[in-house]
Design a protein around this motif. Structure first.
Motif, PDB file in Angstrom:
ATOM      1  N   ILE A 113       0.841  -1.320  -0.370  1.00  0.00           N
ATOM      2  CA  ILE A 113      -0.154   0.047   0.056  1.00  0.00           C
ATOM      3  C   ILE A 113       1.151   1.177   0.050  1.00  0.00           C
ATOM      4  CG2 ILE A 113      -1.867   1.425   0.943  1.00  0.00           C
ATOM      5  CD1 ILE A 113      -3.074  -1.571   2.354  1.00  0.00           C
ATOM      6  N   TRP A 114       1.759   1.493   0.995  1.00  0.00           N
ATOM      7  CA  TRP A 114       2.525   2.377   0.733  1.00  0.00           C
ATOM      8  C   TRP A 114       4.163   2.336   1.109  1.00  0.00           C
ATOM      9  CZ3 TRP A 114       0.751   1.418   5.978  1.00  0.00           C
ATOM     10  CH2 TRP A 114      -1.155   2.215   7.085  1.00  0.00           C
ATOM     11  N   GLY A 115       4.412   1.132   0.110  1.00  0.00           N
ATOM     12  CA  GLY A 115       5.989   0.507  -0.142  1.00  0.00           C
ATOM     13  C   GLY A 115       7.060   1.065   0.778  1.00  0.00           C
ATOM     14  N   ILE A 116       6.219   0.608   1.798  1.00  0.00           N
ATOM     15  CA  ILE A 116       7.502   0.703   3.108  1.00  0.00           C
ATOM     16  C   ILE A 116       7.788  -0.225   3.455  1.00  0.00           C
ATOM     17  CG2 ILE A 116       7.458   1.141   5.277  1.00  0.00           C
ATOM     18  CD1 ILE A 116       5.064   3.307   5.166  1.00  0.00           C
ATOM     19  N   GLY A 117       9.117  -1.393   3.633  1.00  0.00           N
ATOM     20  CA  GLY A 117       9.024  -2.264   3.640  1.00  0.00           C
ATOM     21  C   GLY A 117       9.469  -3.374   2.479  1.00  0.00           C
ATOM     22  N   ARG A 118       9.326  -2.514   1.155  1.00  0.00           N
ATOM     23  CA  ARG A 118       9.518  -3.871  -0.111  1.00  0.00           C
ATOM     24  C   ARG A 118      11.012  -4.093   0.040  1.00  0.00           C
ATOM     25  NH1 ARG A 118       6.305   0.020  -4.650  1.00  0.00           N
ATOM     26  NH2 ARG A 118       4.275   0.485  -3.937  1.00  0.00           N
ATOM     27  N   ARG A 119      10.892  -5.757  -0.777  1.00  0.00           N
ATOM     28  CA  ARG A 119      12.257  -6.012  -1.212  1.00  0.00           C
ATOM     29  C   ARG A 119      12.657  -5.313  -1.650  1.00  0.00           C
ATOM     30  NH1 ARG A 119       9.942 -11.832  -1.077  1.00  0.00           N
ATOM     31  NH2 ARG A 119      10.185 -12.403   1.160  1.00  0.00           N
ATOM     32  N   ASN A 120      14.179  -5.484  -2.289  1.00  0.00           N
ATOM     33  CA  ASN A 120      14.990  -4.837  -3.713  1.00  0.00           C
ATOM     34  C   ASN A 120      14.226  -4.743  -5.045  1.00  0.00           C
ATOM     35  OD1 ASN A 120      16.525  -3.134  -2.080  1.00  0.00           O
ATOM     36  ND2 ASN A 120      17.561  -5.055  -2.260  1.00  0.00           N
ATOM     37  N   ASP A 121      13.291  -6.276  -4.915  1.00  0.00           N
ATOM     38  CA  ASP A 121      12.551  -6.027  -5.936  1.00  0.00           C
ATOM     39  C   ASP A 121      10.669  -6.134  -6.569  1.00  0.00           C
ATOM     40  OD1 ASP A 121      11.414  -7.875  -4.283  1.00  0.00           O
ATOM     41  OD2 ASP A 121      11.773  -9.781  -5.935  1.00  0.00           O
ATOM     42  N   GLY A 122      11.056  -5.543  -5.172  1.00  0.00           N
ATOM     43  CA  GLY A 122       9.543  -4.450  -5.395  1.00  0.00           C
ATOM     44  C   GLY A 122       8.460  -5.565  -4.642  1.00  0.00           C
ATOM     45  N   SER A 123       9.247  -6.571  -4.426  1.00  0.00           N
ATOM     46  CA  SER A 123       8.317  -8.088  -3.303  1.00  0.00           C
ATOM     47  C   SER A 123       7.691  -7.492  -2.026  1.00  0.00           C
ATOM     48  CB  SER A 123       8.144  -9.304  -4.247  1.00  0.00           C
ATOM     49  OG  SER A 123       9.736  -8.995  -2.986  1.00  0.00           O
ATOM     50  N   ASN A 124       6.616  -8.369  -1.899  1.00  0.00           N
ATOM     51  CA  ASN A 124       5.812  -7.452  -0.489  1.00  0.00           C
ATOM     52  C   ASN A 124       6.763  -8.695   0.338  1.00  0.00           C
ATOM     53  OD1 ASN A 124       4.729  -7.749   2.095  1.00  0.00           O
ATOM     54  ND2 ASN A 124       3.059  -7.109   1.453  1.00  0.00           N
ATOM     55  N   PRO A 125       7.379  -8.983   1.340  1.00  0.00           N
ATOM     56  CA  PRO A 125       7.668  -9.523   2.170  1.00  0.00           C
ATOM     57  C   PRO A 125       7.231 -10.508   2.956  1.00  0.00           C
ATOM     58  CG  PRO A 125       8.758  -7.768   2.926  1.00  0.00           C
ATOM     59  CD  PRO A 125       7.586  -7.279   2.043  1.00  0.00           C
ATOM     60  N   TRP A 126       5.480  -9.963   3.094  1.00  0.00           N
ATOM     61  CA  TRP A 126       4.722 -10.343   4.102  1.00  0.00           C
ATOM     62  C   TRP A 126       3.340 -10.709   3.404  1.00  0.00           C
ATOM     63  CZ3 TRP A 126       6.394 -10.903   8.416  1.00  0.00           C
ATOM     64  CH2 TRP A 126       7.374  -9.972   9.399  1.00  0.00           C
ATOM     65  N   ALA A 127       3.687 -11.034   1.486  1.00  0.00           N
ATOM     66  CA  ALA A 127       2.423 -11.504   0.844  1.00  0.00           C
ATOM     67  C   ALA A 127       1.956 -12.884   1.625  1.00  0.00           C
ATOM     68  CB  ALA A 127       2.944 -11.448  -0.244  1.00  0.00           C
ATOM     69  N   SER A 128       2.487 -13.840   2.110  1.00  0.00           N
ATOM     70  CA  SER A 128       2.284 -14.539   1.397  1.00  0.00           C
ATOM     71  C   SER A 128       1.954 -14.825   3.140  1.00  0.00           C
ATOM     72  CB  SER A 128       3.259 -16.578   2.258  1.00  0.00           C
ATOM     73  OG  SER A 128       3.856 -16.098   3.231  1.00  0.00           O
ATOM     74  N   LEU A 129       1.649 -14.691   4.334  1.00  0.00           N
ATOM     75  CA  LEU A 129       0.789 -14.032   5.777  1.00  0.00           C
ATOM     76  C   LEU A 129      -0.092 -13.083   5.416  1.00  0.00           C
ATOM     77  CD1 LEU A 129       4.542 -13.892   8.221  1.00  0.00           C
ATOM     78  CD2 LEU A 129       2.372 -15.212   8.120  1.00  0.00           C
ATOM     79  N   GLU A 130       0.514 -12.127   4.672  1.00  0.00           N
ATOM     80  CA  GLU A 130      -1.233 -11.135   5.116  1.00  0.00           C
ATOM     81  C   GLU A 130      -2.280 -11.630   4.723  1.00  0.00           C
ATOM     82  OE1 GLU A 130      -4.197  -8.826   3.462  1.00  0.00           O
ATOM     83  OE2 GLU A 130      -2.889  -9.837   1.938  1.00  0.00           O
TER      84      GLU A 130
END
Length: 128
Positions: A23-40
């Motif tokens: 949503i805010w781009g805070i905490g994205r990985r270098n490749d732009g992915s969300n590290p929490w995507a599987s837990l969300e």
């Protein structure tokens, strides 16, 4: 009831953190992915669960709070809250549906016990 509200508030906080990269781009990985995507999705599903069966827990507690509830009712309420915490941990951190089902059953029985106390009249109801 306050302990369960605290659990729900905590779930909202971790859901916000899990959604922050998308949503805010805070905490994205270098490749732009969300590290929490599987837990969300699991956090979101667990949060939704907090507004289903717990509704009957709140109603039972409000009825029992009209007078001094017996110690068994207080114990069942704490079993329920502890079980909800454990259920949340299992649902968010694992994919163990069998264990989650066992914990849900304990929660379910605790609330049924509260309602049995109410229906049977084994509580110190309001003075006439």
């Amino acid at each position: 009831m306050a302990a369960h509200v605290a659990l729900v508030a905590f779930l909202y906080v971790i859901l916000t953190v899990a959604r922050a990269p998308a949503i805010w781009g805070i905490g994205r990985r270098n490749d732009g992915s969300n590290p929490w995507a599987s837990l969300e999705p699991r956090i979101s599903a667990n949060l939704s669960n907090q507004f289903e069966w717990p509704l009957l827990f709140y109603v039972a507690c409000l009825i029992l709070l009209q007078a001094q509830p017996i110690p068994l009712a207080v114990g069942l309420a704490w079993i329920f809250v502890g079980g909800r915490i454990f259920h949340s941990l299992i649902q968010v951190l694992t994919r163990n549906v069998r264990l989650r089902g066992i914990v849900f059953t304990i929660n379910f029985i605790a609330v049924l016990g509260l309602w049995a106390i109410i229906v049977a009249g084994y509580w110190h109801g309001p003075a006439a």
